[in-house]
Design a protein around this motif. Structure first.
Motif, PDB file in Angstrom:
ATOM      1  N   SER A 107       0.822  -1.216   0.000  1.00 13.39           N
ATOM      2  CA  SER A 107       0.000   0.000   0.000  1.00 13.39           C
ATOM      3  C   SER A 107       0.855   1.265   0.000  1.00 13.39           C
ATOM      4  O   SER A 107       0.449   2.296  -0.551  1.00 13.39           O
ATOM      5  CB  SER A 107      -0.961   0.003   1.195  1.00 13.39           C
ATOM      6  OG  SER A 107      -0.273  -0.010   2.433  1.00 13.39           O
ATOM      7  N   PHE A 108       2.041   1.207   0.596  1.00 10.94           N
ATOM      8  CA  PHE A 108       2.940   2.363   0.564  1.00 10.94           C
ATOM      9  C   PHE A 108       3.439   2.586  -0.864  1.00 10.94           C
ATOM     10  O   PHE A 108       3.432   3.713  -1.376  1.00 10.94           O
ATOM     11  CB  PHE A 108       4.118   2.149   1.512  1.00 10.94           C
ATOM     12  CG  PHE A 108       5.071   3.317   1.585  1.00 10.94           C
ATOM     13  CD1 PHE A 108       4.758   4.443   2.329  1.00 10.94           C
ATOM     14  CD2 PHE A 108       6.284   3.291   0.911  1.00 10.94           C
ATOM     15  CE1 PHE A 108       5.630   5.533   2.392  1.00 10.94           C
ATOM     16  CE2 PHE A 108       7.165   4.362   0.971  1.00 10.94           C
ATOM     17  CZ  PHE A 108       6.834   5.481   1.718  1.00 10.94           C
ATOM     18  N   ALA A 109       3.850   1.502  -1.515  1.00 18.46           N
ATOM     19  CA  ALA A 109       4.312   1.611  -2.904  1.00 18.46           C
ATOM     20  C   ALA A 109       3.205   2.154  -3.797  1.00 18.46           C
ATOM     21  O   ALA A 109       3.446   3.004  -4.659  1.00 18.46           O
ATOM     22  CB  ALA A 109       4.769   0.237  -3.396  1.00 18.46           C
ATOM     23  N   ARG A 110       1.989   1.677  -3.600  1.00 17.06           N
ATOM     24  CA  ARG A 110       0.866   2.155  -4.410  1.00 17.06           C
ATOM     25  C   ARG A 110       0.643   3.646  -4.209  1.00 17.06           C
ATOM     26  O   ARG A 110       0.373   4.379  -5.165  1.00 17.06           O
ATOM     27  CB  ARG A 110      -0.396   1.380  -4.058  1.00 17.06           C
ATOM     28  CG  ARG A 110      -1.635   1.866  -4.820  1.00 17.06           C
ATOM     29  CD  ARG A 110      -2.853   1.022  -4.522  1.00 17.06           C
ATOM     30  NE  ARG A 110      -4.036   1.553  -5.180  1.00 17.06           N
ATOM     31  CZ  ARG A 110      -5.232   0.962  -5.193  1.00 17.06           C
ATOM     32  NH1 ARG A 110      -5.406  -0.208  -4.575  1.00 17.06           N
ATOM     33  NH2 ARG A 110      -6.260   1.514  -5.823  1.00 17.06           N
ATOM     34  N   SER A 111       0.784   4.128  -2.984  1.00 13.95           N
ATOM     35  CA  SER A 111       0.590   5.549  -2.726  1.00 13.95           C
ATOM     36  C   SER A 111       1.661   6.388  -3.412  1.00 13.95           C
ATOM     37  O   SER A 111       1.377   7.482  -3.909  1.00 13.95           O
ATOM     38  CB  SER A 111       0.590   5.821  -1.215  1.00 13.95           C
ATOM     39  OG  SER A 111       0.265   7.171  -0.949  1.00 13.95           O
TER      40      SER A 111
ATOM     41  N   GLY B 227      -4.105   6.226   1.341  1.00 12.28           N
ATOM     42  CA  GLY B 227      -4.292   4.820   0.996  1.00 12.28           C
ATOM     43  C   GLY B 227      -3.356   3.880   1.716  1.00 12.28           C
ATOM     44  O   GLY B 227      -3.574   2.664   1.741  1.00 12.28           O
ATOM     45  N   TYR B 228      -2.288   4.427   2.316  1.00  5.71           N
ATOM     46  CA  TYR B 228      -1.338   3.581   3.031  1.00  5.71           C
ATOM     47  C   TYR B 228      -1.942   3.056   4.329  1.00  5.71           C
ATOM     48  O   TYR B 228      -2.541   3.798   5.097  1.00  5.71           O
ATOM     49  CB  TYR B 228      -0.061   4.364   3.344  1.00  5.71           C
ATOM     50  CG  TYR B 228       0.781   3.718   4.433  1.00  5.71           C
ATOM     51  CD1 TYR B 228       1.503   2.564   4.172  1.00  5.71           C
ATOM     52  CD2 TYR B 228       0.811   4.253   5.712  1.00  5.71           C
ATOM     53  CE1 TYR B 228       2.254   1.964   5.167  1.00  5.71           C
ATOM     54  CE2 TYR B 228       1.559   3.664   6.713  1.00  5.71           C
ATOM     55  CZ  TYR B 228       2.279   2.518   6.441  1.00  5.71           C
ATOM     56  OH  TYR B 228       3.008   1.916   7.429  1.00  5.71           O
ATOM     57  N   LYS B 229      -1.766   1.760   4.563  1.00  5.41           N
ATOM     58  CA  LYS B 229      -2.155   1.127   5.820  1.00  5.41           C
ATOM     59  C   LYS B 229      -0.988   0.280   6.310  1.00  5.41           C
ATOM     60  O   LYS B 229      -0.367  -0.438   5.531  1.00  5.41           O
ATOM     61  CB  LYS B 229      -3.394   0.232   5.637  1.00  5.41           C
ATOM     62  CG  LYS B 229      -4.638   0.971   5.145  1.00  5.41           C
ATOM     63  CD  LYS B 229      -5.159   1.932   6.198  1.00  5.41           C
ATOM     64  CE  LYS B 229      -6.422   2.634   5.725  1.00  5.41           C
ATOM     65  NZ  LYS B 229      -6.902   3.646   6.713  1.00  5.41           N
ATOM     66  N   HIS B 230      -0.722   0.371   7.604  1.00  7.07           N
ATOM     67  CA  HIS B 230       0.391  -0.402   8.152  1.00  7.07           C
ATOM     68  C   HIS B 230       0.093  -1.898   8.049  1.00  7.07           C
ATOM     69  O   HIS B 230      -0.960  -2.361   8.479  1.00  7.07           O
ATOM     70  CB  HIS B 230       0.624  -0.011   9.613  1.00  7.07           C
ATOM     71  CG  HIS B 230       1.775  -0.758  10.232  1.00  7.07           C
ATOM     72  ND1 HIS B 230       3.083  -0.434   9.972  1.00  7.07           N
ATOM     73  CD2 HIS B 230       1.803  -1.816  11.077  1.00  7.07           C
ATOM     74  CE1 HIS B 230       3.873  -1.251  10.637  1.00  7.07           C
ATOM     75  NE2 HIS B 230       3.133  -2.094  11.314  1.00  7.07           N
ATOM     76  N   ALA B 231       1.015  -2.641   7.455  1.00  2.00           N
ATOM     77  CA  ALA B 231       0.845  -4.082   7.291  1.00  2.00           C
ATOM     78  C   ALA B 231       1.752  -4.810   8.274  1.00  2.00           C
ATOM     79  O   ALA B 231       2.972  -4.633   8.249  1.00  2.00           O
ATOM     80  CB  ALA B 231       1.180  -4.496   5.859  1.00  2.00           C
ATOM     81  N   ARG B 232       1.171  -5.616   9.123  1.00  2.00           N
ATOM     82  CA  ARG B 232       1.964  -6.329  10.118  1.00  2.00           C
ATOM     83  C   ARG B 232       2.747  -7.458   9.454  1.00  2.00           C
ATOM     84  O   ARG B 232       2.326  -8.055   8.464  1.00  2.00           O
ATOM     85  CB  ARG B 232       1.055  -6.891  11.213  1.00  2.00           C
ATOM     86  CG  ARG B 232       0.263  -5.800  11.929  1.00  2.00           C
ATOM     87  CD  ARG B 232      -0.484  -6.324  13.122  1.00  2.00           C
ATOM     88  NE  ARG B 232       0.428  -6.632  14.224  1.00  2.00           N
ATOM     89  CZ  ARG B 232       0.012  -6.948  15.455  1.00  2.00           C
ATOM     90  NH1 ARG B 232      -1.281  -7.015  15.727  1.00  2.00           N
ATOM     91  NH2 ARG B 232       0.875  -7.204  16.408  1.00  2.00           N
ATOM     92  N   THR B 233       3.908  -7.772  10.039  1.00  2.00           N
ATOM     93  CA  THR B 233       4.783  -8.799   9.485  1.00  2.00           C
ATOM     94  C   THR B 233       4.078 -10.144   9.369  1.00  2.00           C
ATOM     95  O   THR B 233       4.289 -10.895   8.411  1.00  2.00           O
ATOM     96  CB  THR B 233       6.038  -8.947  10.368  1.00  2.00           C
ATOM     97  OG1 THR B 233       6.675  -7.673  10.490  1.00  2.00           O
ATOM     98  CG2 THR B 233       7.015  -9.937   9.755  1.00  2.00           C
TER      99      THR B 233
END
Length: 288
Positions: free
Chosen positions: A69-73, A226-232
């Protein structure tokens, strides 16, 4: 004009009365200082303009991207096209098991010309080429590793600290050959604030790897819509197998550290808050 106000003006000869001046202890009248500057309002960290540590035309390498999601943003909201996003998972199927929504992010990235690479270990990655296969050594202007973590290897805090320190040291060593020799090229790592993350001593780990902190700044997720933190470990599910809710890491205070080679200077940043820069310079001096 009201009756009381007319009476006051008449008693003063038709002129508006002057404001009373304060008297000092000696009986003298003290006049207010002319053109006294008004105090500047304090800017809360949450209100400060977000710092954007890259330019749209930079060659950008993203490590451990989770649900992408970070890359997409970066692609959708910052017009970045020279993006290579990497994940540890072996392929799209494994990635979708952890993050069921990731397929849409992949489609957006690939449609924009970005590259998604699987099975990339941050501790062992080879020197990177650009998306056309050119280069090999020193091709990347920005190398991001947002919220590195080894996952739940141990419940012991000291062991977790050591495992994550080993991860970062190996990452710095592996990333350096891919970093462009151009002045201002940087490796950017984002960590949550507070313990246990402060126990990792990331500044010292970088120094031992031939890097130095050029500056640090508050990471603000609002800069990346659009960024959401993704857990490992992947998307958290309830006992009934339902997704949604749970811990929202993007709302937790975090800080990004910009590392450059020793003796180098970082490139100008977009949207940098001046007060924040000043605070960070003081922090650096205290740490040194």
């Amino acid at each position: 004009m009201g009756k009381n106000k007319r009476q006051k003006l008449q008693s003063s000869g038709g002129r508006k009365p002057k404001p009373a001046l304060a008297k000092t202890q000696g009986g003298r009248v003290s006049k207010p200082a002319p053109n006294t500057p008004k105090p500047k309002p304090h800017i809360q960290a949450s209100q400060a303009e977000p710092t954007i540590p890259f330019l749209f035309n930079d060659q950008i390498l993203l490590i451990g991207e989770g649900d992408l999601s970070f890359a997409r943003s970066l692609v959708e909201n910052h017009d970045c096209r020279n993006v290579t996003a990497t994940v540890l998972e072996s392929g799209k199927d494994e990635l979708e098991e952890k993050y069921p929504h990731v397929g849409e992010n992949i489609e957006v990235l690939e449609a924009a010309g970005a590259v998604v690479k699987y099975a990339v270990d941050a501790m062992k990655m080879p020197p990177w080429t650009d998306k056309k296969g050119r280069g090999g050594v020193g091709i990347m202007d920005r190398i991001f590793f947002n919220f590195p973590h080894v996952g739940g290897k141990s419940t012991d805090v000291n062991r977790q600290v050591r495992y994550n320190q080993e991860l970062l040291v190996a990452f710095f060593k592996a990333a350096l050959p891919s970093l462009s020799p151009k002045s201002g090229s940087s490796i950017i790592v984002t960590l949550f604030e507070g313990e246990p993350y402060t126990l990792w001593n990331i500044r010292d780990l970088a120094r031992h790897s031939g890097l130095q902190v050029e500056k640090s700044f508050k990471f603000q997720a609002k800069a990346y819509p659009g960024y959401k933190h993704a857990r490992t470990l992947g998307v958290v599910k309830s006992k009934k197998g339902e997704t949604g809710g749970g811990w929202k890491g993007e709302e937790r205070p975090a800080r990004s550290y910009i590392f450059v080679r020793k003796g180098d200077k970082g490139a100008p940043l977009l949207g940098t808050n001046k007060q924040e820069e000043k605070d960070d310079e003081g922090e650096e001096e205290a740490d040194d």
